[in-house]
Design an enzyme around this catalytic site. Structure first.
Site, mmCIF file in Angstrom:
data_model
loop_
_atom_site.group_PDB
_atom_site.id
_atom_site.type_symbol
_atom_site.label_atom_id
_atom_site.label_comp_id
_atom_site.label_asym_id
_atom_site.label_seq_id
_atom_site.Cartn_x
_atom_site.Cartn_y
_atom_site.Cartn_z
ATOM 1 N N ASN A 1 12.612 -13.822 -3.004
ATOM 2 C CA ASN A 1 13.380 -15.067 -2.928
ATOM 3 C C ASN A 1 13.000 -15.846 -1.673
ATOM 4 O O ASN A 1 12.173 -15.395 -0.885
ATOM 5 C CB ASN A 1 14.884 -14.777 -2.993
ATOM 6 C CG ASN A 1 15.342 -13.885 -1.851
ATOM 7 O OD1 ASN A 1 15.169 -14.232 -0.687
ATOM 8 N ND2 ASN A 1 15.897 -12.731 -2.184
ATOM 9 N N LYS B 1 -2.161 -2.758 -12.260
ATOM 10 C CA LYS B 1 -1.968 -4.201 -12.326
ATOM 11 C C LYS B 1 -1.828 -4.662 -13.783
ATOM 12 O O LYS B 1 -2.631 -4.252 -14.639
ATOM 13 C CB LYS B 1 -3.171 -4.889 -11.658
ATOM 14 C CG LYS B 1 -2.994 -6.364 -11.529
ATOM 15 C CD LYS B 1 -4.226 -7.019 -10.915
ATOM 16 C CE LYS B 1 -4.134 -8.518 -11.143
ATOM 17 N NZ LYS B 1 -5.416 -9.160 -11.149
ATOM 18 N N LYS C 1 34.439 -13.082 -4.196
ATOM 19 C CA LYS C 1 33.564 -12.040 -3.600
ATOM 20 C C LYS C 1 34.272 -11.337 -2.452
ATOM 21 O O LYS C 1 34.138 -10.120 -2.273
ATOM 22 C CB LYS C 1 32.262 -12.678 -3.084
ATOM 23 C CG LYS C 1 31.263 -12.945 -4.185
ATOM 24 C CD LYS C 1 30.001 -13.619 -3.699
ATOM 25 C CE LYS C 1 29.229 -14.154 -4.905
ATOM 26 N NZ LYS C 1 28.094 -14.974 -4.548
HETATM 27 N N1 CTP Z 1 24.839 -8.182 -1.693
HETATM 28 C C1 CTP Z 1 24.550 -6.829 -1.584
HETATM 29 N N2 CTP Z 1 23.909 -6.188 -2.616
HETATM 30 C C2 CTP Z 1 23.545 -6.846 -3.719
HETATM 31 C C3 CTP Z 1 23.835 -8.231 -3.843
HETATM 32 C C4 CTP Z 1 24.481 -8.872 -2.810
HETATM 33 O O1 CTP Z 1 24.883 -6.221 -0.569
HETATM 34 N N3 CTP Z 1 22.915 -6.204 -4.696
HETATM 35 C C5 CTP Z 1 25.566 -8.836 -0.588
HETATM 36 C C6 CTP Z 1 24.802 -9.963 0.091
HETATM 37 O O2 CTP Z 1 24.067 -9.506 1.206
HETATM 38 C C7 CTP Z 1 25.926 -10.917 0.513
HETATM 39 C C8 CTP Z 1 26.982 -10.701 -0.537
HETATM 40 O O3 CTP Z 1 26.713 -9.419 -1.131
HETATM 41 O O4 CTP Z 1 26.485 -10.569 1.765
HETATM 42 C C9 CTP Z 1 27.024 -11.752 -1.600
HETATM 43 O O5 CTP Z 1 25.726 -11.955 -2.124
HETATM 44 P P1 CTP Z 1 25.461 -13.080 -3.222
HETATM 45 O O6 CTP Z 1 24.026 -13.030 -3.638
HETATM 46 O O7 CTP Z 1 26.039 -14.401 -2.785
HETATM 47 O O8 CTP Z 1 26.396 -12.628 -4.415
HETATM 48 P P2 CTP Z 1 26.338 -11.507 -5.499
HETATM 49 O O9 CTP Z 1 27.383 -10.499 -5.182
HETATM 50 O O10 CTP Z 1 24.949 -10.979 -5.696
HETATM 51 O O11 CTP Z 1 26.806 -12.309 -6.791
HETATM 52 P P3 CTP Z 1 26.056 -13.500 -7.597
HETATM 53 O O12 CTP Z 1 24.576 -13.298 -7.354
HETATM 54 O O13 CTP Z 1 26.467 -13.271 -9.007
HETATM 55 O O14 CTP Z 1 26.568 -14.793 -7.013
#
Ligand code: CTP
Length: 402
Positions: A210, A291, A339
């Site tokens: 990302n 690959k 969240k």
């Molecule tokens: N996070 C994590 N592990 C994951 C996904 C997210 O620890 N597999 C943590 C991120 O580091 C952040 C928080 O959870 O502090 C929220 O991450 P975000 O990407 O905004 O949300 P998600 O919980 O992944 O939900 P969504 O992608 O559906 O918005």
């Protein structure tokens, strides 16, 4: 800016790296510091006092007995004016003189008279630097509380290669900030910060990643270290960011599962976790051993869900304070609040990553803090460093109440 209105006395001695003092003075001023230079007579052979006067915006002191109208007893005035005293580059000669208690020119006299913290950046030929007399002098001064920056290794002006180069000005400035701006807000606390993006392999040469630059997390790790914490930075992919000064450790990871393993291993004994990393929610279910060759018009990759690291930490939370991030493109507060609750957090930093001046790239962010009692703190657009220090202040306040 951390160095805003701080007074820096910059001592310059006679080494080939003296020209770098111009860049140091210039960067200090850009960060809001006031700079006054003292040059040894030998330093003036390498760079002129006029150059340093123009760049620092202040008269330059060279001679003990010259007529500079700004100061009364000049070395005492400068010694008292300093919030921090930096000697860069420092020759073996000045280090020896300070260690030997010799004060026979403006620089050695002023440094002896100052009560400000002193940072010394040695730069010299490798054999000179490694000479046991120079090393003894350095150790002696360290015991008295003088701080040193270890020289860099590389090609030296004398034609050899080895340790002895003056570190880059940016690194010296980081150390100056470290000396001037340290606090005890999180002293004795162990903090984990995650930063950057994760990489999920598809085959041996490709991955899903990302746009996270890691800047927000690195700024938080730096702010936590400046607050006196023992910081473990768990870093995914970043824009090639330099490790901030003062961290206990930096551990680089690749995938979400790698990050989880490291974070979990430090969790039980830590006091605060700040999860700024942009973590991949899914990974390729079966990364190919070789690959993947191009064949059909479309390629379908079966994906499987990754563990949610923060959710897991929230479920087994004891004394720890947990701060999460929510990267959203719509319904920022609503999704953020959900969240916060679901992951059992003490604070959530929500931001609209699609807004101008916010999100993964760039040096600014626009954030809203959410807390479990329903309170919300909406912030203006600000630099990631400034936001990082606010996050640390709020997290420290929560920790103090526990
Ligand atoms: N996070 C994590 N592990 C994951 C996904 C997210 O620890 N597999 C943590 C991120 O580091 C952040 C928080 O959870 O502090 C929220 O991450 P975000 O990407 O905004 O949300 P998600 O919980 O992944 O939900 P969504 O992608 O559906 O918005």
């Amino acid at each position: 800016m951390l160095l805003e209105n701080k007074n820096v006395v910059l001592g310059i001695t006679g080494g080939i790296a003296a020209f770098k003092a111009a860049e140091i003075a210039s960067q200090l001023r850009k960060r809001g510091a006031h700079v006054k230079c003292i040059m040894t007579q030998h330093a003036t052979e390498f760079i002129t006092p006029l150059t340093m006067r123009e760049i620092s915006g202040n008269p330059v002191a060279v001679s003990m007995f010259g007529d500079i109208p700004e100061f009364n007893v000049e070395h005492i005035a400068l010694a008292q004016w300093a919030d921090v005293f930096v000697i860069a580059p420092a020759t073996a000669n000045i280090i020896g003189k300070i260690a030997g208690g010799i004060a026979d020119d403006m620089l050695s006299t002023t440094v002896m008279a100052t009560k400000a913290p002193v940072l010394i950046a040695p730069a010299m030929n490798t054999n000179m630097y490694l000479n046991p007399i120079v090393q003894d002098n350095i150790h002696k001064l360290e015991q008295y509380g003088y701080e040193f920056i270890t020289p860099a290794s590389g090609h030296l002006a004398c034609g050899t290669t080895g340790i002895g180069r003056l570190p880059e000005p940016a690194e010296i400035i980081d150390h100056i900030e470290w000396i001037v701006c340290r606090t005890n807000l999180l002293k004795g606390k162990k903090v984990i910060v995650t930063a950057g993006g994760t990489r999920e392999p598809i085959d041996p040469v490709r991955f899903i990643g990302n746009h996270s630059s890691g800047r927000m997390g690195f700024a938080i790790a730096k702010a936590a270290a400046f607050a006196g914490a023992e910081v473990t930075l768990v870093a995914g992919t970043t824009d090639n960011l330099k490790t901030p000064v003062g961290l206990a450790r930096r551990i680089d990871v690749g995938s979400t599962r790698d990050m989880k393993e490291v974070v979990d291993s430090y969790y039980d004994t830590c006091d605060l976790v700040i999860k700024a990393a942009a973590v991949a929610d899914y990974r390729s279910a079966h990364p190919a051993e070789n690959k993947i060759k191009k064949s059909d018009e479309t390629l379908t990759l079966p994906m499987t869900k990754n563990p949610d690291i923060l959710l897991g930490l929230g479920q087994r939370k004891k004394h720890q304070v947990l701060v999460g991030f929510a990267a959203e493109t719509t319904h920022v507060l609503e999704y953020g609040a959900a969240k916060l609750k679901k992951k059992n957090l003490d604070m959530l930093v929500a931001n609209d990553v699609s807004a101008e001046g916010a999100g993964f790239k760039g040096t600014t962010n626009i954030a809203t803090f959410l807390f479990p009692d329903g309170s919300v703190e909406k912030l203006e657009k600000m630099g990631k460093d400034e936001l990082a220090s606010l996050i640390i202040q709020r997290a420290a306040a929560i920790l103090a109440k526990k």
